[in-house]
Design a protein around this motif. Sequence first.
Motif, PDB file in Angstrom:
ATOM      1  N   ILE A  81     -15.432  -8.398  -7.461  1.00  0.00           N
ATOM      2  CA  ILE A  81     -14.025  -9.064  -7.746  1.00  0.00           C
ATOM      3  C   ILE A  81     -12.983  -7.901  -8.539  1.00  0.00           C
ATOM      4  CG2 ILE A  81     -12.704 -10.787  -9.436  1.00  0.00           C
ATOM      5  CD1 ILE A  81     -14.740 -11.802  -7.015  1.00  0.00           C
ATOM      6  N   GLN A  82     -12.021  -7.539  -8.099  1.00  0.00           N
ATOM      7  CA  GLN A  82     -11.143  -6.386  -8.576  1.00  0.00           C
ATOM      8  C   GLN A  82      -9.809  -6.564  -8.146  1.00  0.00           C
ATOM      9  OE1 GLN A  82     -12.297  -2.643  -6.018  1.00  0.00           O
ATOM     10  NE2 GLN A  82     -12.769  -3.949  -4.392  1.00  0.00           N
ATOM     11  N   PRO A  83      -9.005  -5.728  -8.644  1.00  0.00           N
ATOM     12  CA  PRO A  83      -7.685  -5.751  -8.219  1.00  0.00           C
ATOM     13  C   PRO A  83      -7.192  -5.690  -6.661  1.00  0.00           C
ATOM     14  CG  PRO A  83      -7.702  -4.439 -10.186  1.00  0.00           C
ATOM     15  CD  PRO A  83      -9.190  -4.522  -9.375  1.00  0.00           C
ATOM     16  N   LEU A  84      -5.976  -6.087  -6.516  1.00  0.00           N
ATOM     17  CA  LEU A  84      -5.506  -5.694  -5.079  1.00  0.00           C
ATOM     18  C   LEU A  84      -4.206  -5.545  -5.226  1.00  0.00           C
ATOM     19  CD1 LEU A  84      -7.216  -8.588  -2.857  1.00  0.00           C
ATOM     20  CD2 LEU A  84      -7.676  -6.147  -2.827  1.00  0.00           C
ATOM     21  N   TYR A  85      -3.718  -4.549  -4.483  1.00  0.00           N
ATOM     22  CA  TYR A  85      -2.295  -3.956  -4.334  1.00  0.00           C
ATOM     23  C   TYR A  85      -1.819  -4.464  -2.877  1.00  0.00           C
ATOM     24  CZ  TYR A  85      -3.404  -1.180  -8.547  1.00  0.00           C
ATOM     25  OH  TYR A  85      -3.751  -0.560  -9.658  1.00  0.00           O
ATOM     26  N   VAL A  86      -0.883  -5.141  -2.859  1.00  0.00           N
ATOM     27  CA  VAL A  86       0.072  -5.056  -1.674  1.00  0.00           C
ATOM     28  C   VAL A  86       1.189  -3.925  -1.648  1.00  0.00           C
ATOM     29  CG1 VAL A  86       1.593  -6.204  -0.152  1.00  0.00           C
ATOM     30  CG2 VAL A  86      -0.246  -7.250  -1.315  1.00  0.00           C
ATOM     31  N   SER A  87       1.216  -2.927  -0.842  1.00  0.00           N
ATOM     32  CA  SER A  87       2.041  -1.775  -0.982  1.00  0.00           C
ATOM     33  C   SER A  87       2.692  -1.820  -0.014  1.00  0.00           C
ATOM     34  CB  SER A  87       1.272  -0.529  -0.931  1.00  0.00           C
ATOM     35  OG  SER A  87       0.596  -0.413  -0.054  1.00  0.00           O
ATOM     36  N   VAL A  88       3.887  -1.246   0.292  1.00  0.00           N
ATOM     37  CA  VAL A  88       5.049  -1.123   1.351  1.00  0.00           C
ATOM     38  C   VAL A  88       5.350   0.373   1.484  1.00  0.00           C
ATOM     39  CG1 VAL A  88       6.936  -1.253  -0.345  1.00  0.00           C
ATOM     40  CG2 VAL A  88       7.330  -1.952   2.121  1.00  0.00           C
ATOM     41  N   MET A  89       5.413   0.657   2.890  1.00  0.00           N
ATOM     42  CA  MET A  89       5.807   2.049   3.347  1.00  0.00           C
ATOM     43  C   MET A  89       7.172   2.525   2.945  1.00  0.00           C
ATOM     44  SD  MET A  89       4.950   3.183   7.245  1.00  0.00           S
ATOM     45  CE  MET A  89       5.610   4.618   8.188  1.00  0.00           C
ATOM     46  N   GLN A  90       7.175   3.709   2.613  1.00  0.00           N
ATOM     47  CA  GLN A  90       8.196   4.240   2.224  1.00  0.00           C
ATOM     48  C   GLN A  90       8.212   5.738   2.584  1.00  0.00           C
ATOM     49  OE1 GLN A  90      10.840   2.760   1.044  1.00  0.00           O
ATOM     50  NE2 GLN A  90       9.886   1.030   0.302  1.00  0.00           N
ATOM     51  N   LYS A  91       9.671   6.535   2.734  1.00  0.00           N
ATOM     52  CA  LYS A  91       9.643   7.818   2.682  1.00  0.00           C
ATOM     53  C   LYS A  91       9.041   8.766   1.663  1.00  0.00           C
ATOM     54  CE  LYS A  91      12.867   8.422   6.351  1.00  0.00           C
ATOM     55  NZ  LYS A  91      14.398   9.227   6.889  1.00  0.00           N
ATOM     56  N   ALA A  92       8.426   9.912   1.869  1.00  0.00           N
ATOM     57  CA  ALA A  92       7.939  10.603   0.801  1.00  0.00           C
ATOM     58  C   ALA A  92       9.105  11.083   0.018  1.00  0.00           C
ATOM     59  CB  ALA A  92       7.260  11.987   1.365  1.00  0.00           C
ATOM     60  N   GLY A  93       9.038  11.045  -1.238  1.00  0.00           N
ATOM     61  CA  GLY A  93      10.065  11.629  -2.217  1.00  0.00           C
ATOM     62  C   GLY A  93      10.779  10.425  -2.845  1.00  0.00           C
ATOM     63  N   ASP A  94      10.754   9.112  -2.269  1.00  0.00           N
ATOM     64  CA  ASP A  94      11.315   8.033  -2.614  1.00  0.00           C
ATOM     65  C   ASP A  94      10.912   7.957  -4.083  1.00  0.00           C
ATOM     66  OD1 ASP A  94      12.738   7.996  -0.447  1.00  0.00           O
ATOM     67  OD2 ASP A  94      11.885   6.122   0.405  1.00  0.00           O
ATOM     68  N   ALA A  95      11.776   7.157  -4.943  1.00  0.00           N
ATOM     69  CA  ALA A  95      11.179   6.890  -6.271  1.00  0.00           C
ATOM     70  C   ALA A  95       9.812   6.159  -6.403  1.00  0.00           C
ATOM     71  CB  ALA A  95      12.442   5.831  -6.787  1.00  0.00           C
ATOM     72  N   GLY A  96       9.091   6.512  -7.233  1.00  0.00           N
ATOM     73  CA  GLY A  96       7.709   6.202  -7.266  1.00  0.00           C
ATOM     74  C   GLY A  96       6.766   6.260  -6.418  1.00  0.00           C
ATOM     75  N   LEU A  97       7.170   7.354  -5.527  1.00  0.00           N
ATOM     76  CA  LEU A  97       6.466   7.966  -4.290  1.00  0.00           C
ATOM     77  C   LEU A  97       5.993   9.260  -4.359  1.00  0.00           C
ATOM     78  CD1 LEU A  97       4.848   6.072  -1.804  1.00  0.00           C
ATOM     79  CD2 LEU A  97       6.896   7.546  -0.376  1.00  0.00           C
ATOM     80  N   ARG A  98       4.862   9.557  -5.033  1.00  0.00           N
ATOM     81  CA  ARG A  98       4.590  10.898  -5.210  1.00  0.00           C
ATOM     82  C   ARG A  98       3.965  11.433  -4.006  1.00  0.00           C
ATOM     83  NH1 ARG A  98       0.659  13.680  -9.964  1.00  0.00           N
ATOM     84  NH2 ARG A  98       0.880  15.874  -9.081  1.00  0.00           N
ATOM     85  N   PHE A  99       3.047  10.692  -3.224  1.00  0.00           N
ATOM     86  CA  PHE A  99       2.028  11.253  -2.450  1.00  0.00           C
ATOM     87  C   PHE A  99       2.270  10.452  -1.357  1.00  0.00           C
ATOM     88  CE2 PHE A  99      -0.478  11.266  -6.122  1.00  0.00           C
ATOM     89  CZ  PHE A  99      -0.690  12.690  -6.418  1.00  0.00           C
ATOM     90  N   ASP A 100       2.598  11.193   0.170  1.00  0.00           N
ATOM     91  CA  ASP A 100       2.445  10.771   1.307  1.00  0.00           C
ATOM     92  C   ASP A 100       1.098  10.524   2.013  1.00  0.00           C
ATOM     93  OD1 ASP A 100       1.707  13.073   2.082  1.00  0.00           O
ATOM     94  OD2 ASP A 100       3.391  13.533   3.605  1.00  0.00           O
TER      95      ASP A 100
END
Length: 417
Positions: free
Chosen positions: A369-388
């Motif tokens: 039992i652990q956390p889960l993240y649902v994430s959405v695809m974005q372009k590198a450099g968008d706010a909150g997106l350090r890594f591609d």
Amino acid sequence: MKSVFLSAALLLASAVAHAAEPIRIGMIEGMSGAFANAGQAVVRNLRFAIDRINAGGGVALPGGARPLELVIWDNKQGVEESLVGLRHFADQRIPFIVQGNSSAVAAALIDAVDKHNQRSPQSRMLFLNYSAVDPALTNEKCSYWHFRFDAHADMRMHALTEVIRGDSGASKVYLIGQDYSFGQQLARSARAQLAAKRPDIAIVGDELHPIGKIKDFSPYIAKIKASGADTVITGNWGNDLTLLVKAAREQGLNLKFYTFYGNGLGAPASIGDAGVGRVRAVAEWHPNTGAGRRDGASDDFYLDFRRRYPKPEEDYVHLRMQLMIAMLADAVRKAGGTEAAAVARALEGARYRNAFHEATMRAEDHQLIQPLYVSVMQKAGDAGLRFDNEGSGYGFKTERYLAPAQTALPGTCRMRR
């Protein structure tokens, strides 16, 4: 006197050599064929995790610290070859077996390990599962000798459908998956959870295709287009996912993809700009979960991996595999050795916690039992997106976080101990 000192020195050397004997972990996975890239990604993750344990001195045991060692068997993604590999590891008295990239293989291994342990109680084995997510494996097929370190399909689908619940743009859903136990269960789970959370949604397609055999998904994309779907749900992984999203891009199918594994193994680069804001993935962690954290621990972990594996195509990190190896090492230490039953007792109810993740191995069914993240695809450099991802210029940003208590679904396991 000299001979006494010599004997003592030889005994000491023997003891040191024995103490340094590695604890072997037998990996059974597809290292060739259609899903070789997925198998190679597993090897990188496991070796990274093992090297971290060994760099810390190995596993402390009463006779002295021992390093971990990974031994690999190429099962060519087949059940029979997997069982051959298991017998090979049993003959070598390797106590720990790891596998994940096929629920059909995992089910066969659970049964075979159970039988082996009944026949050979003096050399029992544990099966640690990092990716085989058919819920049955920790429900009706649960085993004392099997532990799952990934969220199962119903748990992952629960996370995705929690996002779909609030997605006003989702009205017509197309289900597509691989035709084996996992893909079949995923379709059932999607139908049931959508009916409960969004009864207004119409399921306009439900397609299963042969696993690892389709080279051109254009006919499937044509069906999705013709159905009028605005949303696709898929559990496809490996090349079956990459080729699916590539065909969608080539045919201009700009709809939403809710995926289990859309954040790696070539998928972001294949779908390109069409996936921005449209492709979602669910996982226990992703490289940009560290956004906004002050301690930087998540970023540091990811950067350590990238320094070890700098090539873009090597960039596919599974935190659950790091966690699995760390929990195994700690259980072996607590058990005082590698005897399978003692290690299993130490794993039941075991907790894992680092600066950015926490998990508990549920004792009643051996489901982590652990956390889960649902994430959405974005372009590198968008706010909150350090890594591609994989040098593609596209990465994933957290859209929804589910704490461990929110991911834990009730089970039906009746564990035999």
